[in-house]
Write a protein that holds these residues in place. Sequence first.
Motif, PDB file in Angstrom:
ATOM      1  N   LEU A   1      -1.064  26.244   7.202  1.00  0.00           N
ATOM      2  CA  LEU A   1      -0.072  25.434   8.019  1.00  0.00           C
ATOM      3  C   LEU A   1      -0.721  25.202   9.264  1.00  0.00           C
ATOM      4  CD1 LEU A   1       2.411  23.695   8.282  1.00  0.00           C
ATOM      5  CD2 LEU A   1       3.608  25.900   9.027  1.00  0.00           C
ATOM      6  N   ASP A   2      -1.097  26.336   9.871  1.00  0.00           N
ATOM      7  CA  ASP A   2      -1.646  26.385  11.171  1.00  0.00           C
ATOM      8  C   ASP A   2      -3.004  25.728  11.304  1.00  0.00           C
ATOM      9  OD1 ASP A   2      -2.177  27.560  13.986  1.00  0.00           O
ATOM     10  OD2 ASP A   2      -3.880  28.550  13.011  1.00  0.00           O
ATOM     11  N   TYR A   3      -3.874  25.671  10.310  1.00  0.00           N
ATOM     12  CA  TYR A   3      -5.075  24.970  10.279  1.00  0.00           C
ATOM     13  C   TYR A   3      -4.858  23.588   9.946  1.00  0.00           C
ATOM     14  CZ  TYR A   3      -9.404  23.058   7.939  1.00  0.00           C
ATOM     15  OH  TYR A   3     -10.505  22.308   7.871  1.00  0.00           O
ATOM     16  N   VAL A   4      -4.125  23.223   9.104  1.00  0.00           N
ATOM     17  CA  VAL A   4      -3.613  21.732   9.073  1.00  0.00           C
ATOM     18  C   VAL A   4      -3.250  21.236  10.152  1.00  0.00           C
ATOM     19  CG1 VAL A   4      -2.377  19.956   7.740  1.00  0.00           C
ATOM     20  CG2 VAL A   4      -3.398  22.135   6.534  1.00  0.00           C
ATOM     21  N   THR A   5      -2.120  21.779  10.865  1.00  0.00           N
ATOM     22  CA  THR A   5      -1.530  21.235  12.225  1.00  0.00           C
ATOM     23  C   THR A   5      -2.693  21.003  13.181  1.00  0.00           C
ATOM     24  OG1 THR A   5       0.593  22.213  11.530  1.00  0.00           O
ATOM     25  CG2 THR A   5       0.230  21.754  13.859  1.00  0.00           C
ATOM     26  N   LYS A   6      -3.509  21.904  13.441  1.00  0.00           N
ATOM     27  CA  LYS A   6      -4.448  22.028  14.365  1.00  0.00           C
ATOM     28  C   LYS A   6      -5.504  20.770  13.843  1.00  0.00           C
ATOM     29  CE  LYS A   6      -4.056  26.498  16.270  1.00  0.00           C
ATOM     30  NZ  LYS A   6      -4.604  27.949  16.182  1.00  0.00           N
ATOM     31  N   THR A   7      -5.824  20.701  12.630  1.00  0.00           N
ATOM     32  CA  THR A   7      -6.807  19.653  12.222  1.00  0.00           C
ATOM     33  C   THR A   7      -6.329  18.487  12.513  1.00  0.00           C
ATOM     34  OG1 THR A   7      -7.642  21.145  10.352  1.00  0.00           O
ATOM     35  CG2 THR A   7      -7.818  18.670  10.225  1.00  0.00           C
ATOM     36  N   ILE A   8      -5.136  18.192  12.385  1.00  0.00           N
ATOM     37  CA  ILE A   8      -4.261  16.771  12.493  1.00  0.00           C
ATOM     38  C   ILE A   8      -4.438  16.597  14.064  1.00  0.00           C
ATOM     39  CG2 ILE A   8      -2.037  15.584  12.656  1.00  0.00           C
ATOM     40  CD1 ILE A   8      -1.389  17.284  10.061  1.00  0.00           C
ATOM     41  N   ALA A   9      -4.228  17.563  14.905  1.00  0.00           N
ATOM     42  CA  ALA A   9      -4.150  17.394  16.446  1.00  0.00           C
ATOM     43  C   ALA A   9      -5.745  16.940  16.836  1.00  0.00           C
ATOM     44  CB  ALA A   9      -3.772  18.732  17.185  1.00  0.00           C
ATOM     45  N   VAL A  10      -6.827  17.738  16.288  1.00  0.00           N
ATOM     46  CA  VAL A  10      -7.898  17.257  16.470  1.00  0.00           C
ATOM     47  C   VAL A  10      -8.430  15.917  16.193  1.00  0.00           C
ATOM     48  CG1 VAL A  10     -10.491  17.851  15.789  1.00  0.00           C
ATOM     49  CG2 VAL A  10      -8.849  19.665  16.679  1.00  0.00           C
ATOM     50  N   LEU A  11      -7.924  15.443  14.878  1.00  0.00           N
ATOM     51  CA  LEU A  11      -8.217  14.038  14.248  1.00  0.00           C
ATOM     52  C   LEU A  11      -7.729  13.146  15.228  1.00  0.00           C
ATOM     53  CD1 LEU A  11      -8.193  14.737  10.684  1.00  0.00           C
ATOM     54  CD2 LEU A  11     -10.163  14.399  11.932  1.00  0.00           C
ATOM     55  N   LYS A  12      -6.423  13.332  15.877  1.00  0.00           N
ATOM     56  CA  LYS A  12      -5.688  12.343  16.253  1.00  0.00           C
ATOM     57  C   LYS A  12      -6.498  12.245  18.070  1.00  0.00           C
ATOM     58  CE  LYS A  12      -0.966  12.305  14.577  1.00  0.00           C
ATOM     59  NZ  LYS A  12       0.392  12.446  14.809  1.00  0.00           N
ATOM     60  N   ALA A  13      -6.781  13.314  18.511  1.00  0.00           N
ATOM     61  CA  ALA A  13      -7.424  13.266  19.694  1.00  0.00           C
ATOM     62  C   ALA A  13      -8.755  12.538  19.527  1.00  0.00           C
ATOM     63  CB  ALA A  13      -7.502  14.647  20.242  1.00  0.00           C
ATOM     64  N   GLN A  14      -9.551  12.946  18.557  1.00  0.00           N
ATOM     65  CA  GLN A  14     -10.838  12.162  18.354  1.00  0.00           C
ATOM     66  C   GLN A  14     -10.791  10.959  18.145  1.00  0.00           C
ATOM     67  OE1 GLN A  14     -13.877  13.457  18.781  1.00  0.00           O
ATOM     68  NE2 GLN A  14     -12.728  15.193  19.903  1.00  0.00           N
ATOM     69  N   THR A  15      -9.731  10.410  17.226  1.00  0.00           N
ATOM     70  CA  THR A  15      -9.153   8.856  16.936  1.00  0.00           C
ATOM     71  C   THR A  15      -8.948   8.198  18.343  1.00  0.00           C
ATOM     72  OG1 THR A  15      -8.535   9.367  14.729  1.00  0.00           O
ATOM     73  CG2 THR A  15      -7.837   7.538  15.937  1.00  0.00           C
ATOM     74  N   ALA A  16      -8.177   8.892  18.963  1.00  0.00           N
ATOM     75  CA  ALA A  16      -7.869   8.254  20.481  1.00  0.00           C
ATOM     76  C   ALA A  16      -9.167   8.187  21.479  1.00  0.00           C
ATOM     77  CB  ALA A  16      -6.990   9.200  21.059  1.00  0.00           C
ATOM     78  N   ARG A  17      -9.966   8.984  21.306  1.00  0.00           N
ATOM     79  CA  ARG A  17     -11.155   9.094  22.161  1.00  0.00           C
ATOM     80  C   ARG A  17     -12.177   7.962  21.605  1.00  0.00           C
ATOM     81  NH1 ARG A  17     -16.211  10.678  21.431  1.00  0.00           N
ATOM     82  NH2 ARG A  17     -16.042  11.836  19.733  1.00  0.00           N
ATOM     83  N   LEU A  18     -12.321   7.952  20.431  1.00  0.00           N
ATOM     84  CA  LEU A  18     -13.044   6.783  19.822  1.00  0.00           C
ATOM     85  C   LEU A  18     -12.546   5.410  20.052  1.00  0.00           C
ATOM     86  CD1 LEU A  18     -14.238   8.558  16.269  1.00  0.00           C
ATOM     87  CD2 LEU A  18     -15.755   8.066  18.335  1.00  0.00           C
ATOM     88  N   SER A  19     -11.192   5.169  19.912  1.00  0.00           N
ATOM     89  CA  SER A  19     -10.564   4.022  20.251  1.00  0.00           C
ATOM     90  C   SER A  19     -10.797   3.525  21.603  1.00  0.00           C
ATOM     91  CB  SER A  19      -9.160   3.918  19.616  1.00  0.00           C
ATOM     92  OG  SER A  19      -9.113   4.504  18.429  1.00  0.00           O
ATOM     93  N   SER A  20     -10.678   4.414  22.427  1.00  0.00           N
ATOM     94  CA  SER A  20     -10.683   4.053  23.848  1.00  0.00           C
ATOM     95  C   SER A  20     -12.011   3.759  24.247  1.00  0.00           C
ATOM     96  CB  SER A  20      -9.952   5.260  24.945  1.00  0.00           C
ATOM     97  OG  SER A  20     -10.821   6.463  24.673  1.00  0.00           O
ATOM     98  N   ALA A  21     -13.133   4.432  23.603  1.00  0.00           N
ATOM     99  CA  ALA A  21     -14.427   4.173  23.864  1.00  0.00           C
ATOM    100  C   ALA A  21     -14.893   2.678  23.370  1.00  0.00           C
ATOM    101  CB  ALA A  21     -15.365   5.211  23.300  1.00  0.00           C
ATOM    102  N   GLY A  22     -14.249   2.254  22.454  1.00  0.00           N
ATOM    103  CA  GLY A  22     -14.603   1.242  21.684  1.00  0.00           C
ATOM    104  C   GLY A  22     -13.971   0.020  22.758  1.00  0.00           C
ATOM    105  N   GLU A  23     -13.081   0.189  23.422  1.00  0.00           N
ATOM    106  CA  GLU A  23     -12.518  -0.798  24.382  1.00  0.00           C
ATOM    107  C   GLU A  23     -12.971  -0.706  25.777  1.00  0.00           C
ATOM    108  OE1 GLU A  23      -8.361   0.403  24.660  1.00  0.00           O
ATOM    109  OE2 GLU A  23      -8.002   0.373  22.757  1.00  0.00           O
ATOM    110  N   ALA A  24     -14.074   0.038  25.999  1.00  0.00           N
ATOM    111  CA  ALA A  24     -14.784   0.123  27.181  1.00  0.00           C
ATOM    112  C   ALA A  24     -15.802  -1.211  27.256  1.00  0.00           C
ATOM    113  CB  ALA A  24     -15.338   1.254  27.823  1.00  0.00           C
TER     114      ALA A  24
END
Length: 148
Positions: A125-148
């Motif tokens: 559960l800890d692994y999956v929860t942290k994986t989700i957080a990392v993936l959401k953060a990376q998705t936000a980073r990639l999405s905002s980089a594409g808007e620049a």
Amino acid sequence: MDGAAELGWELSTAVVVFHEAVARRLGLSAIDHKALGIVARQGPLPAGALAGELGFGASAITALVDRLERAGYVRRVPDPADRRRVLVTATSGQTPDLGMIFADLGREMGAFLAEYDERELALILDYVTKTIAVLKAQTARLSSAGEA
């Protein structure tokens, strides 16, 4: 690629391919299917909130909602709290019944999870929860980089 990275890649691919197969059954893409799931689970929400969940910009979310609306899965309704805003809501009775697909998946997942004790399940559960957080953060980073 080391063993853990290879396993991560295989897991990621299996999840995407599974959801693409489910989506094809509905005549949708995997992202359209996941967006429909968000709308169905969270109830009516503004397109901007759906865009935020998916890491999409305004034009991309408009096209996505248009596709779901044309397929009959969602509709746009005025926000009763702010008539200037539109909410995306699942169309009553039109949300696809995927119960059997996900019941089978849940049964199979439950069968192997039953092999783990409470401590092991807590680690998973800890692994999956942290994986989700990392993936959401990376998705936000990639999405905002594409808007620049």
